[in-house]
Enzyme design. Sequence first.
Site, PDB file in Angstrom:
ATOM      1  CG  HIS A  72      61.765  28.882 -48.683  1.00 35.27           C
ATOM      2  ND1 HIS A  72      61.401  30.193 -48.638  1.00 35.27           N
ATOM      3  CD2 HIS A  72      60.898  28.294 -49.552  1.00 35.27           C
ATOM      4  CE1 HIS A  72      60.363  30.403 -49.429  1.00 35.27           C
ATOM      5  NE2 HIS A  72      60.028  29.249 -49.979  1.00 35.27           N
TER       6      HIS A  72
ATOM      7  CG  ASP B  70      62.538  32.945 -46.724  1.00 41.34           C
ATOM      8  OD1 ASP B  70      61.837  33.665 -47.448  1.00 41.34           O
ATOM      9  OD2 ASP B  70      62.736  31.740 -46.924  1.00 41.34           O
TER      10      ASP B  70
ATOM     11  CG  ASN C  55      65.600  25.499 -54.592  1.00 41.57           C
ATOM     12  OD1 ASN C  55      66.546  26.259 -54.474  1.00 41.57           O
ATOM     13  ND2 ASN C  55      64.563  25.525 -53.764  1.00 41.57           N
TER      14      ASN C  55
ATOM     15  CG  ASP D 291      58.359  30.155 -57.682  1.00 39.90           C
ATOM     16  OD1 ASP D 291      57.667  29.317 -57.087  1.00 39.90           O
ATOM     17  OD2 ASP D 291      59.594  30.123 -57.663  1.00 39.90           O
ATOM     18  CD  GLN D 292      55.471  24.895 -58.030  1.00 41.38           C
ATOM     19  OE1 GLN D 292      54.502  24.276 -58.469  1.00 41.38           O
ATOM     20  NE2 GLN D 292      55.821  24.834 -56.748  1.00 41.38           N
TER      21      GLN D 292
HETATM   22  C1  UDX Z   1      58.862  25.786 -53.521  1.00 40.89           C
HETATM   23  C2  UDX Z   1      58.750  26.665 -54.802  1.00 40.89           C
HETATM   24  O1  UDX Z   1      58.130  26.047 -55.850  1.00 40.89           O
HETATM   25  C3  UDX Z   1      60.054  27.251 -55.169  1.00 40.89           C
HETATM   26  O2  UDX Z   1      60.045  27.874 -56.423  1.00 40.89           O
HETATM   27  C4  UDX Z   1      60.394  28.205 -54.119  1.00 40.89           C
HETATM   28  O3  UDX Z   1      61.465  29.006 -54.437  1.00 40.89           O
HETATM   29  C5  UDX Z   1      60.600  27.385 -52.852  1.00 40.89           C
HETATM   30  O4  UDX Z   1      59.390  26.667 -52.537  1.00 40.89           O
HETATM   31  P1  UDX Z   1      59.660  23.158 -53.705  1.00 40.89           P
HETATM   32  O5  UDX Z   1      58.334  22.629 -54.016  1.00 40.89           O
HETATM   33  O6  UDX Z   1      60.333  22.589 -52.552  1.00 40.89           O
HETATM   34  O7  UDX Z   1      59.773  24.729 -53.542  1.00 40.89           O
HETATM   35  O8  UDX Z   1      60.538  22.962 -55.047  1.00 40.89           O
HETATM   36  P2  UDX Z   1      62.006  23.360 -55.390  1.00 40.89           P
HETATM   37  O9  UDX Z   1      62.231  24.818 -55.291  1.00 40.89           O
HETATM   38  O10 UDX Z   1      62.293  22.755 -56.695  1.00 40.89           O
HETATM   39  O11 UDX Z   1      62.891  22.674 -54.248  1.00 40.89           O
HETATM   40  C6  UDX Z   1      62.917  21.292 -54.028  1.00 40.89           C
HETATM   41  C7  UDX Z   1      64.305  20.922 -53.539  1.00 40.89           C
HETATM   42  O12 UDX Z   1      64.245  19.613 -53.016  1.00 40.89           O
HETATM   43  C8  UDX Z   1      65.355  20.936 -54.635  1.00 40.89           C
HETATM   44  O13 UDX Z   1      66.551  21.528 -54.140  1.00 40.89           O
HETATM   45  C9  UDX Z   1      65.589  19.471 -54.941  1.00 40.89           C
HETATM   46  O14 UDX Z   1      66.906  19.153 -55.312  1.00 40.89           O
HETATM   47  C10 UDX Z   1      65.261  18.819 -53.622  1.00 40.89           C
HETATM   48  N1  UDX Z   1      64.764  17.453 -53.823  1.00 40.89           N
HETATM   49  C11 UDX Z   1      63.525  17.234 -54.369  1.00 40.89           C
HETATM   50  C12 UDX Z   1      65.568  16.412 -53.466  1.00 40.89           C
HETATM   51  O15 UDX Z   1      66.700  16.603 -52.980  1.00 40.89           O
HETATM   52  N2  UDX Z   1      65.102  15.146 -53.621  1.00 40.89           N
HETATM   53  C13 UDX Z   1      63.878  14.872 -54.135  1.00 40.89           C
HETATM   54  O16 UDX Z   1      63.516  13.701 -54.237  1.00 40.89           O
HETATM   55  C14 UDX Z   1      63.059  15.965 -54.514  1.00 40.89           C
END
Ligand code: UDX
Length: 477
Positions: A17, A131, A373, A393-394
């Site tokens: 977020h 949010d 993301n 949402d995954q």
């Molecule tokens: C979760 C949900 O799955 C997502 O859909 C929702 O909108 C927000 O909460 P998360 O598990 O954090 O999110 O996944 P994601 O939404 O993909 O965000 C992860 C973020 O961390 C991405 O921006 C990614 O670039 C970043 N990241 C991840 C890194 O910068 N380095 C890493 O090693 C892993």
Amino acid sequence: MAAAAHVLVFPFPVQGHINCMLHFATALVGAGVHVTFLHTEHNLRRLGGRASASSPAGSPRLRFLSIPDGLPDDHRRSVADLLELYKSLAAEAMGPYRALLTPSPTTGSRAADVGVDPTGGFPPVTCLVADGLLPWAFHAAEELGVPAIAFRTASACSLLLFELGELPFPAGGDLDESVRGVPGMESLLRRRDLPSLCRRPNETDDVDPALRVLVKLSAHSGKARALILNTTASLEQSALAHIAPRMRDLFAVGPLHAMSPAASCSSLLREDDGCTAWLDCQADRSVVYASLGSLATISRDQFTELFSGLVAAGYPFLWVLRPDMVEASQDAALQEAARGAGGSKARIVAWAPQRDVLRHCAEGCFLTHAGWNSTLEAVVEGVPTVCWPFSADQQINSRFVGAVWRTGLDMKDVCNRAVVEKTVREAMESAEIRRSAQALAQQVRRDVAVGGSSATEFDRLVKFIKKLSTSSAVLGQ
Ligand code: UDX
């Protein structure tokens, strides 16, 4: 009379977020708006100097403030504790949060009461973008005369889902049955493509409390002045068309990371700085990048299956193994074992500079949990994806990748080593998937370029925010 626009951007305090709302904040600053970005004290401490380093160069219009989240500093704040974080933030942050929004009688600055230098040149807050998971923040702002806009960090389609009225599905039902209530997705979404909390485990179990909360929050977004989504018509035209009439206004302005490339580090974990050098030594399109986002945890068995599948696929791989990712394991020992077993073909890191990795020419495919993301970041770079979704949402995002956009493969439900090996190979070798991924990337890049749908919507949003900054709007009239 028009006041200088000053937006308080307030994300739910978890990585996914924070990332997209910081991109949004940066884009606003680029449009001449003042922005206060609100972290929790815990997160701001973790970010240290990196928080302000992410201020766009030379911009005095972005600042970072913090409020308490009510949890002890050594609390894990893991995925299992999100409801606790949600409740404790609402209970503990309210006082300092209201102070941020209340103009000081002496200076007129709304931030003066929480110890911020009132002469910092920031006008009073004229608009809140919070949010959608923080309804209390909206109520308090509107009560104090600050208009509130909702921001949801997930896909449009996943929001529609909670208005279905079909949830939860009955226990023991056929998971391949179509979901009828998501308009425009009737022939594509199956019950197995919805978050598991939508399934009633057995006849006697009550509805999952998290499902109740999500349904309520989804309805709440309709009450805000407008809803902002990190998506675009090219990706979710049908869902957007069905959400729009339910909102007072709707702005689809994504993918935000491509709208504001200047935003830099918001990572709560320190990025491994050897990734790029390692990628530089690999052949073009030869590497599998595997990361399950910031929250997902896996069992020891899942770890073994995933790892064995990656090794068996035979490509060099870069794997993000977060310190808290594998249940009941000694993090350091596990990482060490994985490094050893992966040999020279494997690079294991605790956190990667993901967007840089995805845009590197060595990147061949992305094995992801399909967080929104990560999904968008892969889409923008035209990288084929293999999705292993966990929660929220995954499940839906991975269905879009596999069946709607056809930019990758959806590995949901069965993720053993044989499936991982086969699916990764197919994603690496399929010319068709790569073509679809690259075509979609081009389309989405057009959306965020000048004159594209997201760029145009963003301009309209900035005008909307500036209009809210007139004194009559600030007083909620
Ligand atoms: C979760 C949900 O799955 C997502 O859909 C929702 O909108 C927000 O909460 P998360 O598990 O954090 O999110 O996944 P994601 O939404 O993909 O965000 C992860 C973020 O961390 C991405 O921006 C990614 O670039 C970043 N990241 C991840 C890194 O910068 N380095 C890493 O090693 C892993």
